[in-house]
Design an enzyme around this catalytic site. Structure first.
Site, mmCIF file in Angstrom:
data_model
loop_
_atom_site.group_PDB
_atom_site.id
_atom_site.type_symbol
_atom_site.label_atom_id
_atom_site.label_comp_id
_atom_site.label_asym_id
_atom_site.label_seq_id
_atom_site.Cartn_x
_atom_site.Cartn_y
_atom_site.Cartn_z
ATOM 1 N N ASN A 103 0.907 -1.219 0.008
ATOM 2 C CA ASN A 103 0.000 -0.098 -0.040
ATOM 3 C C ASN A 103 0.830 1.270 -0.065
ATOM 4 O OD1 ASN A 103 -2.347 -1.341 -0.146
ATOM 5 N ND2 ASN A 103 -2.779 -1.052 2.012
ATOM 6 N N HIS A 150 2.875 2.030 2.065
ATOM 7 C CA HIS A 150 2.680 2.517 3.604
ATOM 8 C C HIS A 150 3.903 1.843 4.335
ATOM 9 C CE1 HIS A 150 -1.515 3.674 2.869
ATOM 10 N NE2 HIS A 150 -0.818 4.799 2.565
ATOM 11 N N CYS A 166 2.037 5.904 9.562
ATOM 12 C CA CYS A 166 3.160 6.766 8.988
ATOM 13 C C CYS A 166 2.972 6.489 7.561
ATOM 14 C CB CYS A 166 4.375 6.495 9.628
ATOM 15 S SG CYS A 166 5.913 6.890 8.661
#
Lengths: 379, 379
Positions: A266, A268, A303
């Protein structure tokens, strides 16, 4: 009403995702108050793709043929070397420590243990017949657009497994408050039955669309509560409180920037990276002479790939003092009596903001000396 | 006589090591000419610890009890789900793609495939009864202070396995010149038998003490040559020549600094990191819309933790032209006919030196469009 903020949401474990997500970073809304201490198991997004028709479909999709997710409870899975235990509700998997899962001295890395926790948890759901197309979400959760988010993880490692060693990993779930779930693990030597590691974690549900925490719907409670047991891998009457570090922390590792290879599908940052960032602030001399005996992670916020992360780390005050004493003892050859001493560190990962910093994870780690005392067979 | 240079030696796969190594970076001498195109499987260092007494020891060490490395050839290993095939000389292992081994779209990452190649290769030696205490070194190699070093790796991926999929991985070895060994792999879907990936690699022996290439001693040839077969996973009559890029390369990623978590237990960068560094220079738009169909790595020199690495990348000239054409076709909706087109890139990882740069790895990658055409079951 709590203020909402825009935040790129990551997830704690390396998971799958839907394709559109992968093609670009997305910003989603998270409720600031309710998301605190949470970390999205975002890969579960894929659960929204409507595979709840699996049970009724007459024609299987290619993915279904290749994955063969059971639609009914299985007691044994020979490929995963898994079986249902604990009177039908727990899961045990036999694994061999692989060559690429070990670090120094042929011992499994903490990251490998985290990976095995994730793997066995998902295989537990896999065996249950409850697994939808997402990563750990049940059919009822998918119908309610719910995903699992982990809020806390506590791992204790007594002995690190070595390359080629055969392990048994047990995992099971229990209630955590009214709307949460606890998941525990035990890692044992298959040859001797000696417990090497234990872990406990807390999970809650989040609405995949609104990104808000959700109560556990009765439909989902009906699916999963029959699997709940009381047994606990780690007894925690009062979970250790983790103080929030500030910029005065002893060790600060700034400007940590996620690289492409640090990101999951993703785009991420995944939670193993969090653990890495935390451990990278521990001074080299401790890392070389000590091994981690325990870690607690409190997930507070995700984050994104564009964030700049700061990793703070603070040794316990008494440790500093003792460390000084130890240095002088070392010099004088009196170290032996302190071999069993452990060192504690408090950690904070935060996103550097223009006006204020945002907490990602608070952590505590505990370290003990590397010596033959870590070997369970030593006399 | 070739000039010797001082170089911090790393190894291509995540391996174990002896403790002293881990405590600090060491500089070792490598013969510049003979080490070219080589990459040290340095974890095999541990092989020097004298475990050749395994077969004769009456009292087993703790490590021996925990690892249980076979001292005789085994035909089946239930824990590793491995068996000896190919009339007694090949190895097949059944594996399930784990949740943390997948990337975008639930497909296994290239890194995971490299890990599985390493794992099955080592388990092949494990089953043979030839494995000493190191990572892949035979008893005869340990007696001669020899370790394996990989000089080349070529991987072709037709289909990426997905999370939960059951795979069969076959691996076997053959002669490569007078003193080398070829190791090949095939990855298949267990359900359908469709081949997903194939790989071939070349290995030679290096003296662990002198860090010079070694001929294959007769003792070692006697151990391993009975396992050699002619079969090849990838037919390569004339291996593709990889040109050396210079600073005029289209994409340059400089100042790559190994982080602690990029290092293996020897505090050296491992080869998966090399692959990552190479892929990180590929432009985002290619990475998002394409998937790697092939990679060739030519290992030339190791990289230490204190080195600063530069990753260069150059698209093939005709690709640039075609890419321009494709962009205009895309805009006009005529993309379909180009779906099967692949893109080629040349790579170079080098250590930035004060006077000159040192090659670490030359590479070639090939990419094809991500579409349903990558799914083997699509009609």
């Amino acid at each position: 009403m709590a203020a909402a903020f825009s935040c790129s949401v990551s997830f704690p474990f390396t998971c799958s995702c839907n394709r559109s997500r992968y093609r670009g970073k997305v910003d989603i809304k998270i409720n600031a108050s309710s998301s605190s201490r949470l970390h999205t198991l975002d890969g579960i997004d894929g659960a929204g793709k409507g595979s709840s028709s699996l049970a009724t479909a007459t024609e299987l999709s290619e993915e279904q043929i290749r994955q063969r997710i059971p639609t009914k409870k299985q007691l044994v899975d020979t490929y995963r070397q898994g079986l249902i235990i604990e009177r039908g509700v727990g899961y045990r998997q036999t694994v061999v420590v692989r060559s690429y899962e070990v670090g120094p001295n042929k011992t499994a890395t903490l990251e490998s243990l985290f990976n095995l926790f994730q793997e066995t948890a998902l295989n537990h759901v896999w065996m249950s017949g409850l697994l939808s197309n997402g990563f750990g979400a049940t059919h009822g959760m998918v119908r309610n657009n719910l995903i699992w988010v982990v809020s806390r993880m506590h791992v204790q490692v007594d002995h690190y497994p070595i390359w080629g060693e055969v392990l048994e990993i047990d995992t099971w779930v229990g209630a955590s408050g009214k709307n949460g779930m606890r998941r525990d693990w035990l890692i044992r030597s298959q040859a001797t039955g000696i417990t090497y590691a234990r872990a406990t974690s807390t999970w809650v549900m989040m609405n995949d669309k609104t990104r808000r925490l959700s109560k556990m719907p009765e439909e989902v409670r009906g699916e999963i509560s029959p699997w709940f047991i009381e047994k606990q891998a780690i007894k925690e009457d009062v979970p250790e409180k983790i103080v929030k570090l500030d910029d005065n922390a002893t060790y600060v590792n700034s400007d940590l920037k996620p690289k492409r290879s640090d990101l999951d599908m993703n785009q991420h940052v995944n939670n193993v990276k969090y653990v890495r960032w935390m451990l990278e602030t521990i001074p080299d001399n401790i890392l070389e002479s000590h091994q981690l005996s325990g870690i607690i992670l409190e997930y507070r916020r995700e984050c994104g790939s564009s964030n700049t992360v700061q990793s703070l780390c603070q040794p316990d005050e008494d440790e500093i003092l003792t460390n000084g004493v130890e240095q002088s003892l070392l010099k004088n050859g009196y170290l032996g009596s302190l071999d069993s001493k452990t060192y504690g560190y408090t950690h904070l990962l935060q996103i550097k903001g223009e006006t204020r910093n945002e907490e990602i994870v608070r952590g505590r780690t505990r370290w003990r000396k590397k010596f033959s005392t870590v070997l369970p067979y030593s006399t």
